[in-house]
Enzyme design. Sequence first.
Site, short mmCIF file in Angstrom:
data_model
loop_
_atom_site.label_atom_id
_atom_site.label_comp_id
_atom_site.label_asym_id
_atom_site.label_seq_id
_atom_site.Cartn_x
_atom_site.Cartn_y
_atom_site.Cartn_z
N LYS A 135 22.25 -43.90 39.97
CA LYS A 135 21.58 -43.47 38.74
C LYS A 135 22.13 -42.11 38.28
CE LYS A 135 17.42 -41.29 38.77
NZ LYS A 135 17.51 -40.08 37.94
N ASN A 136 22.24 -41.19 39.22
CA ASN A 136 22.63 -39.83 38.81
C ASN A 136 24.11 -39.71 38.44
OD1 ASN A 136 20.01 -39.16 39.16
ND2 ASN A 136 20.31 -37.84 40.95
N CYS A 160 10.56 -36.83 34.95
CA CYS A 160 9.53 -36.99 35.97
C CYS A 160 8.61 -35.78 36.02
CB CYS A 160 10.20 -37.12 37.34
SG CYS A 160 10.72 -38.78 37.72
N ARG A 219 10.83 -27.86 34.56
CA ARG A 219 12.28 -28.08 34.69
C ARG A 219 12.96 -27.41 33.52
NH1 ARG A 219 13.13 -34.16 36.94
NH2 ARG A 219 15.14 -33.33 37.51
N LEU A 233 19.76 -22.44 32.26
CA LEU A 233 21.14 -22.36 32.76
C LEU A 233 22.09 -23.15 31.85
CD1 LEU A 233 20.46 -22.82 36.59
CD2 LEU A 233 20.99 -20.70 35.38
N ASP A 251 15.77 -35.40 46.49
CA ASP A 251 15.44 -36.77 46.07
C ASP A 251 15.08 -37.68 47.25
OD1 ASP A 251 15.80 -36.04 43.46
OD2 ASP A 251 17.72 -37.05 43.19
N ARG A 290 12.63 -46.62 36.91
CA ARG A 290 13.62 -45.71 36.33
C ARG A 290 14.87 -45.64 37.20
NH1 ARG A 290 12.01 -40.12 36.15
NH2 ARG A 290 14.21 -40.11 35.71
C1 UD1 Z 1 19.52 -33.57 39.18
C2 UD1 Z 1 19.17 -35.00 39.53
C3 UD1 Z 1 17.82 -35.08 40.24
C4 UD1 Z 1 17.80 -34.14 41.45
C5 UD1 Z 1 18.25 -32.73 41.06
C6 UD1 Z 1 18.41 -31.81 42.25
C7 UD1 Z 1 20.24 -36.26 37.77
C8 UD1 Z 1 20.09 -37.15 36.59
N1 UD1 Z 1 19.12 -35.77 38.32
O1 UD1 Z 1 18.51 -33.11 38.30
O2 UD1 Z 1 17.63 -36.41 40.66
O3 UD1 Z 1 16.50 -34.08 41.96
O4 UD1 Z 1 19.52 -32.79 40.38
O5 UD1 Z 1 19.30 -32.34 43.16
O6 UD1 Z 1 21.33 -36.02 38.24
N2 UD1 Z 1 16.89 -25.21 36.94
C9 UD1 Z 1 16.60 -24.07 36.22
N3 UD1 Z 1 17.22 -23.90 35.01
C10 UD1 Z 1 18.11 -24.82 34.52
C11 UD1 Z 1 18.40 -25.97 35.28
C12 UD1 Z 1 17.77 -26.13 36.51
O7 UD1 Z 1 15.80 -23.24 36.62
O8 UD1 Z 1 18.64 -24.62 33.42
C13 UD1 Z 1 16.19 -25.41 38.23
C14 UD1 Z 1 15.28 -26.64 38.18
O9 UD1 Z 1 14.03 -26.31 37.61
C15 UD1 Z 1 15.19 -27.00 39.62
C16 UD1 Z 1 16.58 -26.66 40.15
O10 UD1 Z 1 17.14 -25.73 39.23
O11 UD1 Z 1 14.24 -26.22 40.26
C17 UD1 Z 1 17.49 -27.85 40.30
O12 UD1 Z 1 17.71 -28.44 39.06
P1 UD1 Z 1 19.05 -29.23 38.68
O13 UD1 Z 1 20.03 -29.14 39.81
O14 UD1 Z 1 19.48 -28.78 37.35
O15 UD1 Z 1 18.51 -30.70 38.61
P2 UD1 Z 1 18.72 -31.76 37.48
O16 UD1 Z 1 20.12 -31.71 36.99
O17 UD1 Z 1 17.63 -31.70 36.50
#
Ligand code: UD1
Length: 430
Positions: A22-23, A116, A121, A125, A306, A398
């Site tokens: 999925k990711n 989710c 979230r 960044l 995950d 999902r």
């Molecule tokens: C992706 C995965 C998700 C997984 C996560 C962490 C996909 C579609 N989803 O989600 O399944 O659980 O990586 O391995 O690939 N954060 C910030 N600011 C930002 C972006 C992130 O503070 O701009 C924080 C988030 O709130 C969270 C952490 O960084 O606490 C990790 O987020 P991130 O690695 O960005 O996860 P996703 O890309 O959303």
Amino acid sequence: MSKLIINGGNRLIGEAGIQGSKNSVLPILAATVLVKGESVIENCPLITDVEATVKILRYLGCKVKREGHTVTVDSTDADKYDIPDDLMREMRSSVVFLGAIIGRMGKASLSTPGGCEIGLRPIDLHLDSIQRFGVNIKEEYAKIEFETVKPLEGTNITLSFPSVGATENIILTACMAKGTTVIRNAAREPEISDLADFLNRCGAKISGTGEGTVVIEGVERLYPSKHRVIPDRIVAGTYMAAAAMTHGKIHISSVIPAHIAPVIPVFEEAGCDISIRGNDITLTAPPRLKSIKTVRTMPYPGFPTDMQAQIMAMTTVCHGTSVIIETIFESRYKHVSELLRFGAKIRVDGRMAVTEGIDKLTGASVISSDLRGGASLVLAGLAAQGKTAVDGVKFIDRGYENIEGVLASLGGSVTRSERNEADGAGEEQV
Ligand code: UD1
């Protein structure tokens, strides 16, 4: 509203093939927007997040064909640069369209993404990074407008946290920017390397994914190509946990064992025997699982957040005390209150959860409120004595293709009930 109905107690024994990741598939499908021509993406799982992604592609003006697990996207005529609120809300990963739309159109308009219920979230960044390519950003209420007045320019970005989505968005934007972009402290997840493999096949110049520093040389254009999505390491881990909790034995074929390496020590600590041959993994569970000292979720190659909920479900039937520390998301314990309904003994203190394993869980009526948390409830149901009804299956759908079919093929008693609650017939008595 569908529910999964589980009659627990069966040992899961057998072989399972693993769906595409999925990711990986979500950013790869978003990346097809950068390609003028027909991209063919194979091994796309039949999950609702892919359906939501296809809806966005069609809205943007792409021609999309789905035949089984193959999705063909022709983005030649894509001309929209916004994503409507209802489509953004369907899944948080819709934010990964940002880099692709900006790279293609030089502008974008998005609302804040959905997804989710696992805590705040933010996308700060993503926004800070996109700005560095010379993109102007205007935020108004829940709407964000992105505009460029001159061509995108390559840049140096050091992420304060290795965000998966931000790394992907930077890569997508950088492919079409002039010059070189360097990402330091980039996320190293295998799905990012899969995205880069697809883009490189289309003519992009990306190196260093999986290593922390990623270098992207911008190119004039990308050319159509064919790509096969990698197997889903989290789905594989989930079915391994299902076999472990039911004292079973599972043979998983066609995975990439290196991607599963971060979870293997946890199964071994619990007393499972793991054997790896080529791309196949066999897990054999002991009659009683042992507790796990401490599992701490970390960015890849650490233990994946995950898999946290599924491993927590497993610890509820381990002999002794196990500790889980969730470091990635601040509120990813929504499954705990539901696991307690099976009789599990779990205490949560901030980011730490402590489980006292018990001999047997008891079937329960539970509601899933996020994808992996939902999967953990299915696992608990499989290991429990008696009948379980899991509501909120839309979250599980999902990310898991035909979860009931896969588990049933391993000997689990899992069926989907589509009865309509409005008729008063939907309440499964458990
Ligand atoms: C992706 C995965 C998700 C997984 C996560 C962490 C996909 C579609 N989803 O989600 O399944 O659980 O990586 O391995 O690939 N954060 C910030 N600011 C930002 C972006 C992130 O503070 O701009 C924080 C988030 O709130 C969270 C952490 O960084 O606490 C990790 O987020 P991130 O690695 O960005 O996860 P996703 O890309 O959303």
